[in-house]
Design an enzyme around this catalytic site. Structure first.
Site, mmCIF file in Angstrom:
data_model
loop_
_atom_site.group_PDB
_atom_site.id
_atom_site.type_symbol
_atom_site.label_atom_id
_atom_site.label_comp_id
_atom_site.label_asym_id
_atom_site.label_seq_id
_atom_site.Cartn_x
_atom_site.Cartn_y
_atom_site.Cartn_z
ATOM 1 N N HIS A 1 47.574 52.961 40.563
ATOM 2 C CA HIS A 1 48.235 52.049 40.143
ATOM 3 C C HIS A 1 47.689 52.973 38.110
ATOM 4 C CE1 HIS A 1 48.825 49.573 42.645
ATOM 5 N NE2 HIS A 1 49.673 49.718 43.532
ATOM 6 N N SER B 1 42.072 42.472 48.244
ATOM 7 C CA SER B 1 42.725 41.752 49.164
ATOM 8 C C SER B 1 43.680 42.292 50.401
ATOM 9 C CB SER B 1 42.548 40.539 47.987
ATOM 10 O OG SER B 1 44.176 41.150 47.506
ATOM 11 N N CYS C 1 61.406 57.995 26.154
ATOM 12 C CA CYS C 1 62.094 59.203 25.265
ATOM 13 C C CYS C 1 61.280 60.304 25.858
ATOM 14 C CB CYS C 1 61.870 58.353 24.014
ATOM 15 S SG CYS C 1 59.714 58.712 23.395
ATOM 16 N N ASP D 1 40.629 50.242 35.746
ATOM 17 C CA ASP D 1 38.984 49.831 34.377
ATOM 18 C C ASP D 1 39.410 51.314 34.698
ATOM 19 O OD1 ASP D 1 37.823 48.320 37.595
ATOM 20 O OD2 ASP D 1 37.845 50.448 37.244
ATOM 21 N N GLN E 1 42.830 51.383 43.428
ATOM 22 C CA GLN E 1 44.157 50.505 42.676
ATOM 23 C C GLN E 1 43.702 49.846 41.236
ATOM 24 O OE1 GLN E 1 45.354 47.390 46.047
ATOM 25 N NE2 GLN E 1 43.842 48.596 46.643
ATOM 26 N N TYR F 1 46.820 42.938 28.026
ATOM 27 C CA TYR F 1 46.287 44.241 27.994
ATOM 28 C C TYR F 1 45.378 44.369 27.272
ATOM 29 C CZ TYR F 1 49.373 45.858 32.666
ATOM 30 O OH TYR F 1 50.208 45.242 33.468
HETATM 31 C C1 BV8 Z 1 56.630 48.452 44.808
HETATM 32 C C2 BV8 Z 1 48.318 47.103 37.851
HETATM 33 C C3 BV8 Z 1 59.141 49.831 45.514
HETATM 34 C C4 BV8 Z 1 48.840 46.494 37.148
HETATM 35 C C5 BV8 Z 1 48.784 46.554 40.528
HETATM 36 C C6 BV8 Z 1 55.793 45.368 51.792
HETATM 37 C C7 BV8 Z 1 55.880 43.426 51.596
HETATM 38 C C8 BV8 Z 1 55.457 42.483 50.587
HETATM 39 C C9 BV8 Z 1 56.027 42.822 48.651
HETATM 40 C C10 BV8 Z 1 56.020 44.707 48.968
HETATM 41 C C11 BV8 Z 1 56.563 45.195 49.512
HETATM 42 N N1 BV8 Z 1 56.657 46.468 49.702
HETATM 43 C C12 BV8 Z 1 56.946 46.204 48.276
HETATM 44 C C13 BV8 Z 1 56.563 44.725 48.018
HETATM 45 C C14 BV8 Z 1 56.422 44.496 46.266
HETATM 46 C C15 BV8 Z 1 55.267 44.740 45.737
HETATM 47 C C16 BV8 Z 1 53.582 43.327 45.960
HETATM 48 O O1 BV8 Z 1 53.145 44.519 47.438
HETATM 49 N N2 BV8 Z 1 54.303 42.457 46.235
HETATM 50 C C17 BV8 Z 1 53.078 41.657 46.462
HETATM 51 C C18 BV8 Z 1 52.198 41.125 45.591
HETATM 52 C C19 BV8 Z 1 52.798 40.691 48.004
HETATM 53 N N3 BV8 Z 1 54.765 46.242 45.178
HETATM 54 C C20 BV8 Z 1 55.187 46.676 44.158
HETATM 55 O O2 BV8 Z 1 55.930 45.555 43.446
HETATM 56 C C21 BV8 Z 1 54.670 47.640 44.016
HETATM 57 N N4 BV8 Z 1 55.603 48.334 44.078
HETATM 58 O O3 BV8 Z 1 56.944 48.168 45.820
HETATM 59 O O4 BV8 Z 1 57.900 49.610 44.210
HETATM 60 C C22 BV8 Z 1 59.747 48.955 45.259
HETATM 61 C C23 BV8 Z 1 60.071 48.514 44.371
HETATM 62 C C24 BV8 Z 1 60.826 47.261 44.533
HETATM 63 C C25 BV8 Z 1 60.759 46.488 45.452
HETATM 64 C C26 BV8 Z 1 60.302 47.185 46.350
HETATM 65 C C27 BV8 Z 1 59.277 48.043 47.219
HETATM 66 C C28 BV8 Z 1 53.674 48.292 43.087
HETATM 67 C C29 BV8 Z 1 52.497 47.683 43.302
HETATM 68 C C30 BV8 Z 1 51.812 47.612 41.819
HETATM 69 C C31 BV8 Z 1 50.895 46.475 41.549
HETATM 70 N N5 BV8 Z 1 49.970 46.685 40.231
HETATM 71 N N6 BV8 Z 1 48.322 46.826 39.311
HETATM 72 C C32 BV8 Z 1 47.561 46.315 36.260
HETATM 73 O O5 BV8 Z 1 46.740 46.489 36.908
HETATM 74 O O6 BV8 Z 1 48.082 45.959 35.130
HETATM 75 S S1 BV8 Z 1 48.547 45.415 41.542
HETATM 76 C C33 BV8 Z 1 46.975 45.558 41.926
HETATM 77 O O7 BV8 Z 1 46.851 43.642 41.979
HETATM 78 C C34 BV8 Z 1 45.615 45.888 41.372
HETATM 79 O O8 BV8 Z 1 45.972 47.112 40.857
HETATM 80 C C35 BV8 Z 1 45.689 45.740 43.080
HETATM 81 O O9 BV8 Z 1 46.267 45.695 43.539
HETATM 82 C C36 BV8 Z 1 46.015 43.977 43.309
HETATM 83 C C37 BV8 Z 1 45.166 43.253 43.456
HETATM 84 O O10 BV8 Z 1 44.372 43.770 44.174
HETATM 85 P P1 BV8 Z 1 43.074 43.737 44.352
HETATM 86 O O11 BV8 Z 1 42.831 45.261 43.849
HETATM 87 O O12 BV8 Z 1 42.703 44.146 46.439
HETATM 88 O O13 BV8 Z 1 42.528 42.693 43.803
HETATM 89 P P2 BV8 Z 1 42.320 41.040 44.573
HETATM 90 O O14 BV8 Z 1 41.552 39.968 43.480
HETATM 91 O O15 BV8 Z 1 43.415 41.029 45.418
HETATM 92 O O16 BV8 Z 1 41.063 41.109 45.694
HETATM 93 C C38 BV8 Z 1 40.177 40.951 45.237
HETATM 94 C C39 BV8 Z 1 39.476 41.697 46.596
HETATM 95 O O17 BV8 Z 1 38.068 41.803 46.400
HETATM 96 C C40 BV8 Z 1 39.197 39.933 47.365
HETATM 97 O O18 BV8 Z 1 39.005 40.091 48.815
HETATM 98 C C41 BV8 Z 1 37.629 39.690 47.230
HETATM 99 O O19 BV8 Z 1 37.879 38.734 48.306
HETATM 100 C C42 BV8 Z 1 36.849 40.749 47.032
HETATM 101 N N7 BV8 Z 1 35.181 40.958 46.497
HETATM 102 C C43 BV8 Z 1 35.722 39.910 45.151
HETATM 103 N N8 BV8 Z 1 33.934 40.998 44.715
HETATM 104 C C44 BV8 Z 1 33.482 41.150 46.071
HETATM 105 C C45 BV8 Z 1 34.409 42.137 46.797
HETATM 106 N N9 BV8 Z 1 34.162 42.942 47.986
HETATM 107 C C46 BV8 Z 1 33.436 43.300 47.748
HETATM 108 N N10 BV8 Z 1 32.911 42.697 46.475
HETATM 109 C C47 BV8 Z 1 32.416 42.426 45.594
HETATM 110 N N11 BV8 Z 1 31.585 42.213 45.083
HETATM 111 ZN ZN ZN Z 2 59.315 57.249 22.767
#
Ligand code: BV8
Ligand code: ZN
Length: 244
Positions: free
Chosen positions: A117, A189, A129, A102, A99, A65
């Protein structure tokens, strides 16, 4: 065709909801999660952004981080953030769900912003706490690792980690925003839930759905219009045509 149609729909619409992901910050220099530069020390974000990873090695997760904070601190909002911020003020009813942790949408002055997020510039107590979360923009991160001002215990980034639930108020606001005329996905994505499910909820509620992404995603074939080009170019292009 896509840009034309999306611009026309935006012109006719009163309620617009925009959901952004890491791709909206690419042009600012922030690495995406799954794109080039997303890996840190060969670790996948999904392996570091979890309570289990922090419990195992809080020092390592804080180093990740701290690295991201240092990087993001040197970045500025780009034209994609600026157009979205402008629309959030100028359109009748425009909501922005991000999401990204930043806060570049915040720095661009975006109104009606829902940060589902959390923020990399906010912290909370790892021991829960009961003290309220606090803002910390120190770069470099000092002291390292940071501690809770309420109990002196270890602090954690106030972001939503994988396996953790989103804040209920944010989920409610995001689902409420699915009642709209246009639901626009920008730079995501569409694989992380529950955020990735919102476009389907918007469709169910009759919204015209669109995606702007340099690549195709699991929802590209399901939205009404998919524009595969950089967000900073497409949004600037539409903004030029789209005077409210
Ligand atoms: C939860 C904060 C209850 C931290 C983040 C259902 C199905 C499957 C899995 C699950 C489900 N429900 C829950 C899950 C589990 C999990 C999940 O979804 N896993 C995935 C990997 C399958 N979800 C969770 O755990 C969520 N909590 O559901 O709680 C629960 C609990 C337990 C079990 C069940 C339910 C919490 C999810 C949040 C996690 N925290 N971030 C930190 O940042 O440090 S997620 C983090 O990753 C980001 O915030 C964001 O959400 C994600 C990344 O995705 P994107 O932002 O889309 O980025 P990415 O790099 O993937 O893609 C970028 C895109 O941009 C690409 O497509 C690229 O082509 C495009 N691009 C690039 N440049 C450009 C562009 N487009 C246009 N112009 C450009 N110039
Ligand atoms: Zn504390």
């Amino acid at each position: 065709m896509g840009i034309e149609e999306l611009a026309a729909r935006l012109r006719q619409s009163r309620r617009v909801t925009i959901l952004t992901g890491a791709g909206v910050s690419t042009a600012s220099g922030v690495p995406t999660f799954r794109g080039p530069g997303g890996l840190w020390r060969q670790c996948r974000p999904e392996d570091l952004a979890t309570p289990a990873a922090f419990r195992r090695n809080p020092h390592l997760v804080w180093e990740w981080y701290a690295w991201r904070r240092e990087l993001i601190a040197s970045c500025r909002p780009n034209p994609a953030h600026d157009v979205i911020a402008r629309w959030s003020h100028e359109l009748d009813d425009c909501r922005v769900i991000t999401q990204n942790v930043d806060d570049l949408h915040v720095r661009a002055g975006t109104a009606n912003l829902i940060r589902v997020h959390g923020s990399i510039w906010a912290m909370s107590c790892w021991r829960a706490c009961g003290g309220s979360p606090w803002r910390d923009e120190s770069v470099p991160l000092l002291p390292f690792p940071p501690s809770c001002p309420h109990c002196g215990g270890l602090a954690r980034p106030a972001v939503v980690w994988f396996g953790e639930s989103l804040d209920q108020a944010d989920i409610d606001a995001a689902i409420h925003a699915c009642s709209c005329d246009v639901f626009l996905l920008v730079g995501t994505s569409s694989v992380v839930y529950p955020a990735a499910g919102l476009v389907h909820e918007a469709r169910r509620r009759g919204a015209f759905t669109a995606e702007i992404n340099v690549d195709s995603t699991p929802v590209s074939s399901e939205v009404d219009v998919a524009i595969h080009a950089p967000a900073e170019e497409v949004l600037t292009n539409i903004a030029k045509r789209h005077t409210p």
